[in-house]
Design a protein around this motif. Structure first.
Motif, PDB file in Angstrom:
ATOM      1  N   LYS A  79       0.835  -1.207   0.000  1.00  0.00           N
ATOM      2  CA  LYS A  79       0.000   0.000   0.000  1.00  0.00           C
ATOM      3  C   LYS A  79       0.871   1.258   0.000  1.00  0.00           C
ATOM      4  N   GLN A  80       1.943   1.277   0.800  1.00  0.00           N
ATOM      5  CA  GLN A  80       2.842   2.434   0.839  1.00  0.00           C
ATOM      6  C   GLN A  80       3.517   2.642  -0.507  1.00  0.00           C
ATOM      7  N   ASP A  81       3.911   1.545  -1.153  1.00  0.00           N
ATOM      8  CA  ASP A  81       4.534   1.656  -2.472  1.00  0.00           C
ATOM      9  C   ASP A  81       3.564   2.262  -3.482  1.00  0.00           C
ATOM     10  N   ALA A  82       2.304   1.855  -3.433  1.00  0.00           N
ATOM     11  CA  ALA A  82       1.293   2.387  -4.351  1.00  0.00           C
ATOM     12  C   ALA A  82       1.055   3.871  -4.080  1.00  0.00           C
ATOM     13  N   GLU A  83       1.014   4.264  -2.813  1.00  0.00           N
ATOM     14  CA  GLU A  83       0.807   5.674  -2.470  1.00  0.00           C
ATOM     15  C   GLU A  83       2.002   6.520  -2.901  1.00  0.00           C
ATOM     16  N   ALA A  84       3.205   5.992  -2.769  1.00  0.00           N
ATOM     17  CA  ALA A  84       4.404   6.728  -3.180  1.00  0.00           C
ATOM     18  C   ALA A  84       4.376   6.995  -4.679  1.00  0.00           C
ATOM     19  N   GLN A  85       3.868   6.038  -5.441  1.00  0.00           N
ATOM     20  CA  GLN A  85       3.781   6.215  -6.890  1.00  0.00           C
ATOM     21  C   GLN A  85       2.725   7.246  -7.266  1.00  0.00           C
ATOM     22  N   GLN A  86       1.792   7.506  -6.360  1.00  0.00           N
ATOM     23  CA  GLN A  86       0.731   8.486  -6.617  1.00  0.00           C
ATOM     24  C   GLN A  86       1.037   9.828  -5.956  1.00  0.00           C
ATOM     25  N   ASP A  87       2.296  10.054  -5.627  1.00  0.00           N
ATOM     26  CA  ASP A  87       2.727  11.299  -4.988  1.00  0.00           C
ATOM     27  C   ASP A  87       1.986  11.572  -3.688  1.00  0.00           C
ATOM     28  N   ALA A  88       1.916  10.560  -2.832  1.00  0.00           N
ATOM     29  CA  ALA A  88       1.318  10.730  -1.512  1.00  0.00           C
ATOM     30  C   ALA A  88       2.163  11.705  -0.704  1.00  0.00           C
ATOM     31  N   PRO A  89       1.581  12.315   0.340  1.00  0.00           N
ATOM     32  CA  PRO A  89       2.343  13.259   1.155  1.00  0.00           C
ATOM     33  C   PRO A  89       3.649  12.645   1.664  1.00  0.00           C
ATOM     34  N   ALA A  90       4.720  13.405   1.594  1.00  0.00           N
ATOM     35  CA  ALA A  90       6.047  12.912   1.954  1.00  0.00           C
ATOM     36  C   ALA A  90       6.229  12.736   3.448  1.00  0.00           C
ATOM     37  N   ASN A  91       5.337  13.250   4.273  1.00  0.00           N
ATOM     38  CA  ASN A  91       5.531  13.169   5.720  1.00  0.00           C
ATOM     39  C   ASN A  91       4.982  11.881   6.315  1.00  0.00           C
ATOM     40  N   ARG A  92       4.542  10.951   5.495  1.00  0.00           N
ATOM     41  CA  ARG A  92       4.050   9.676   6.025  1.00  0.00           C
ATOM     42  C   ARG A  92       5.225   8.854   6.558  1.00  0.00           C
ATOM     43  N   ASP A  93       4.975   8.125   7.640  1.00  0.00           N
ATOM     44  CA  ASP A  93       5.968   7.224   8.212  1.00  0.00           C
ATOM     45  C   ASP A  93       6.214   6.092   7.221  1.00  0.00           C
ATOM     46  N   SER A  94       7.454   5.792   6.937  1.00  0.00           N
ATOM     47  CA  SER A  94       7.760   4.759   5.955  1.00  0.00           C
ATOM     48  C   SER A  94       7.859   3.372   6.576  1.00  0.00           C
ATOM     49  N   GLY A  95       7.808   3.255   7.907  1.00  0.00           N
ATOM     50  CA  GLY A  95       7.885   1.954   8.553  1.00  0.00           C
ATOM     51  C   GLY A  95       6.517   1.334   8.722  1.00  0.00           C
ATOM     52  N   VAL A  96       6.519   0.075   9.101  1.00  0.00           N
ATOM     53  CA  VAL A  96       5.281  -0.644   9.384  1.00  0.00           C
ATOM     54  C   VAL A  96       5.239  -0.868  10.892  1.00  0.00           C
ATOM     55  N   PHE A  97       4.279  -0.276  11.557  1.00  0.00           N
ATOM     56  CA  PHE A  97       4.206  -0.348  13.010  1.00  0.00           C
ATOM     57  C   PHE A  97       3.734  -1.720  13.490  1.00  0.00           C
ATOM     58  N   PHE A  98       2.744  -2.297  12.829  1.00  0.00           N
ATOM     59  CA  PHE A  98       2.245  -3.628  13.165  1.00  0.00           C
ATOM     60  C   PHE A  98       2.553  -4.589  12.022  1.00  0.00           C
ATOM     61  N   PRO A  99       3.718  -5.240  12.027  1.00  0.00           N
ATOM     62  CA  PRO A  99       4.048  -6.167  10.941  1.00  0.00           C
ATOM     63  C   PRO A  99       3.182  -7.425  10.969  1.00  0.00           C
ATOM     64  N   GLU A 100       2.596  -7.717  12.107  1.00  0.00           N
ATOM     65  CA  GLU A 100       1.672  -8.839  12.211  1.00  0.00           C
ATOM     66  C   GLU A 100       0.710  -8.578  13.356  1.00  0.00           C
ATOM     67  N   VAL A 101      -0.442  -9.215  13.274  1.00  0.00           N
ATOM     68  CA  VAL A 101      -1.443  -9.121  14.332  1.00  0.00           C
ATOM     69  C   VAL A 101      -1.853 -10.547  14.667  1.00  0.00           C
ATOM     70  N   ALA A 102      -1.751 -10.917  15.934  1.00  0.00           N
ATOM     71  CA  ALA A 102      -2.153 -12.250  16.388  1.00  0.00           C
ATOM     72  C   ALA A 102      -3.358 -12.106  17.312  1.00  0.00           C
ATOM     73  N   ILE A 103      -4.407 -12.813  16.988  1.00  0.00           N
ATOM     74  CA  ILE A 103      -5.638 -12.783  17.776  1.00  0.00           C
ATOM     75  C   ILE A 103      -5.877 -14.191  18.312  1.00  0.00           C
ATOM     76  N   THR A 104      -5.998 -14.313  19.627  1.00  0.00           N
ATOM     77  CA  THR A 104      -6.244 -15.599  20.264  1.00  0.00           C
ATOM     78  C   THR A 104      -7.588 -15.528  20.978  1.00  0.00           C
ATOM     79  N   PHE A 105      -8.394 -16.580  20.810  1.00  0.00           N
ATOM     80  CA  PHE A 105      -9.714 -16.591  21.445  1.00  0.00           C
ATOM     81  C   PHE A 105     -10.132 -18.027  21.766  1.00  0.00           C
ATOM     82  N   ALA A 106     -11.055 -18.144  22.715  1.00  0.00           N
ATOM     83  CA  ALA A 106     -11.572 -19.440  23.146  1.00  0.00           C
ATOM     84  C   ALA A 106     -12.804 -19.797  22.319  1.00  0.00           C
ATOM     85  N   VAL A 107     -12.976 -21.094  22.068  1.00  0.00           N
ATOM     86  CA  VAL A 107     -14.130 -21.576  21.313  1.00  0.00           C
ATOM     87  C   VAL A 107     -14.783 -22.743  22.039  1.00  0.00           C
TER      88      VAL A 107
END
Length: 130
Positions: A79-107
């Motif tokens: 998504k960041q690569d696509a936005e960069a190609q569309q001249d997205a604002p330059a002040n966006r953070d280039s890192g990924v804050f949540f590289p993964e999300v793990a959800i655990t639940f009971a069933v």
């Protein structure tokens, strides 16, 4: 599909920063039969154009806990690569804050669990859907 002796799981992802489904996010499913048991990887899938993952593996009999691992880094990087190609604002953070999300639940057997993930670059929320 749940049976009297098993539960079933489905999920979808909405990218709340774009107001659109998150397509192409890899999801892994693991299960265990009790809080002290080892996690057993069952396989996975990826979200479709509607952000849904309709073909997660079936849960084995005796499952009491489920973990969904969402691989969000590749989605946000693309998504960041696509936005960069569309001249997205330059002040966006280039890192990924949540590289993964793990959800655990009971069933419990016989129940279906739909677990939507509401995702944006700096936060997420989940709930038991219907």
């Amino acid at each position: 599909m749940s049976t009297e002796t098993t539960a079933s799981v489905s999920t979808h992802i909405l990218d709340t920063s774009a107001g659109r489904p998150a397509e192409g996010v890899a999801i892994s499913l693991s299960a265990r039969g009790g809080p002290a048991a080892e996690w057993r990887p069952l396989g996975g899938s990826a979200t479709d154009a509607d952000g849904r993952c309709k073909d997660l593996p079936a849960l084995p009999e005796g499952t009491t806990h489920v973990r969904l691992d969402f691989e969000t880094e590749a989605y946000f990087t693309k998504k960041q690569d696509a936005e960069a190609q569309q001249d997205a604002p330059a002040n966006r953070d280039s890192g990924v804050f949540f590289p993964e999300v793990a959800i655990t639940f009971a069933v419990v057997p016989g129940e279906h669990y739909h677990v939507p993930l509401l995702l944006n670059p700096f936060g997420y929320s989940v709930y038991r859907g219907s």
